[in-house]
Design a protein around this motif. Structure first.
Motif, PDB file in Angstrom:
ATOM      1  N   ARG A  43      -2.349 -23.542  41.464  1.00 32.77           N
ATOM      2  CA  ARG A  43      -2.897 -22.218  41.116  1.00 32.77           C
ATOM      3  C   ARG A  43      -3.223 -21.405  42.355  1.00 32.77           C
ATOM      4  O   ARG A  43      -3.184 -20.178  42.323  1.00 32.77           O
ATOM      5  CB  ARG A  43      -4.139 -22.362  40.239  1.00 32.77           C
ATOM      6  N   SER A  49       2.430 -18.405  40.399  1.00 37.70           N
ATOM      7  CA  SER A  49       1.548 -17.842  39.372  1.00 37.70           C
ATOM      8  C   SER A  49       2.191 -17.832  37.989  1.00 37.70           C
ATOM      9  O   SER A  49       1.514 -18.087  36.990  1.00 37.70           O
ATOM     10  CB  SER A  49       1.075 -16.449  39.777  1.00 37.70           C
ATOM     11  N   SER A  50       3.490 -17.588  37.891  1.00 39.16           N
ATOM     12  CA  SER A  50       4.154 -17.598  36.580  1.00 39.16           C
ATOM     13  C   SER A  50       4.159 -19.000  35.979  1.00 39.16           C
ATOM     14  O   SER A  50       3.881 -19.173  34.795  1.00 39.16           O
ATOM     15  CB  SER A  50       5.599 -17.090  36.702  1.00 39.16           C
ATOM     16  N   THR A  52       2.109 -21.597  36.727  1.00 40.83           N
ATOM     17  CA  THR A  52       0.759 -22.064  36.387  1.00 40.83           C
ATOM     18  C   THR A  52       0.204 -21.312  35.181  1.00 40.83           C
ATOM     19  O   THR A  52      -0.524 -21.887  34.379  1.00 40.83           O
ATOM     20  CB  THR A  52      -0.202 -21.964  37.585  1.00 40.83           C
ATOM     21  N   GLN A  53       0.573 -20.048  35.032  1.00 40.74           N
ATOM     22  CA  GLN A  53       0.159 -19.298  33.846  1.00 40.74           C
ATOM     23  C   GLN A  53       0.801 -19.910  32.601  1.00 40.74           C
ATOM     24  O   GLN A  53       0.155 -20.062  31.566  1.00 40.74           O
ATOM     25  CB  GLN A  53       0.548 -17.825  33.981  1.00 40.74           C
ATOM     26  N   GLU A  54       2.057 -20.289  32.714  1.00 37.51           N
ATOM     27  CA  GLU A  54       2.750 -20.928  31.590  1.00 37.51           C
ATOM     28  C   GLU A  54       2.092 -22.270  31.236  1.00 37.51           C
ATOM     29  O   GLU A  54       1.914 -22.593  30.064  1.00 37.51           O
ATOM     30  CB  GLU A  54       4.228 -21.132  31.946  1.00 37.51           C
ATOM     31  N   GLN A  56      -1.019 -23.058  31.664  1.00 34.77           N
ATOM     32  CA  GLN A  56      -2.301 -22.757  31.042  1.00 34.77           C
ATOM     33  C   GLN A  56      -2.112 -22.258  29.611  1.00 34.77           C
ATOM     34  O   GLN A  56      -2.787 -22.707  28.686  1.00 34.77           O
ATOM     35  CB  GLN A  56      -3.050 -21.733  31.875  1.00 34.77           C
ATOM     36  N   GLN A  57      -1.184 -21.328  29.413  1.00 34.47           N
ATOM     37  CA  GLN A  57      -0.979 -20.748  28.083  1.00 34.47           C
ATOM     38  C   GLN A  57      -0.423 -21.756  27.084  1.00 34.47           C
ATOM     39  O   GLN A  57      -0.658 -21.635  25.890  1.00 34.47           O
ATOM     40  CB  GLN A  57      -0.065 -19.531  28.172  1.00 34.47           C
TER      41      GLN A  57
END
Length: 186
Positions: A43, A49-50, A52-54, A56-57
């Motif tokens: 992170r 960022s894309s 790690t966002q995936e 998390q989501q």
């Protein structure tokens, strides 16, 4: 720091020790071996960022909270995610769609601490100059060396070059790759 610099450091300091081969003393000494540590380090990397966002989501990141174990992640860079068609990134919130996203992300995970030095050694000692290994999804990836770089190939023939690597001797590693890999046929 370049991949070569990281490889030289890793070759001299770290050997791959699969989780199942660690002794009880090693495990106790190395605590906390939280999978979430590697996720936290990823992170901090703006280039991921894309990815790690995936994570998390999808809810997959929550599965790691407080759990012990070492994993290696092959994380696609933001530039790799930018090449995915928008229709493939639509956020269907049905349980089947969420589980499909989790499975895709598990394809980028491998149990154990897989360093560049380890990958190079496995490639060089293989009969066909390709190291085959299984991901956390249970599907295969192949690592080869091309022009001094390590390249991963998925089951569909897509290739991704390892751009950079970060690791912690007792908590896992992550490698930034330049393409999105796909598990099995869609």
């Amino acid at each position: 720091m370049s991949c070569q610099d990281k490889e030289n450091r890793e070759d001299s300091n770290v050997d791959l020790i699969p989780a199942e081969e660690k002794s009880v003393e090693d495990t106790a000494q190395d605590r906390p071996m939280e999978r979430s540590y590697t996720l936290a380090k990823m992170r901090e990397n703006n280039e991921l960022s894309s990815f790690t966002q995936e994570l998390q989501q999808s809810g997959l990141e929550e599965e790691f909270e407080g759990k012990e174990g070492i994993y290696t992640f092959f994380a696609p860079s933001n530039a790799a995610f930018d090449r995915i068609p928008a229709r493939d990134l639509e956020r269907d919130s049905s349980e089947d769609a969420v589980e499909t996203r989790r499975d895709r992300l598990r394809y980028y995970m491998v149990e154990g601490d897989m360093t560049l030095g380890y990958l190079r050694e496995q490639i060089r000692t293989s009969e066909d100059d390709a190291y085959e290994f299984e991901t956390a999804l249970g599907e295969k990836l192949w690592a080869t060396e091309e022009g001094g770089d390590i390249v991963l190939t998925d089951v569909l023939g897509n290739k991704a070059r390892i751009l950079t690597s970060e690791m912690d001797e007792y908590r896992g590693a992550y490698h930034v790759i330049d393409n999105v890999l796909q598990p099995g046929e869609e």
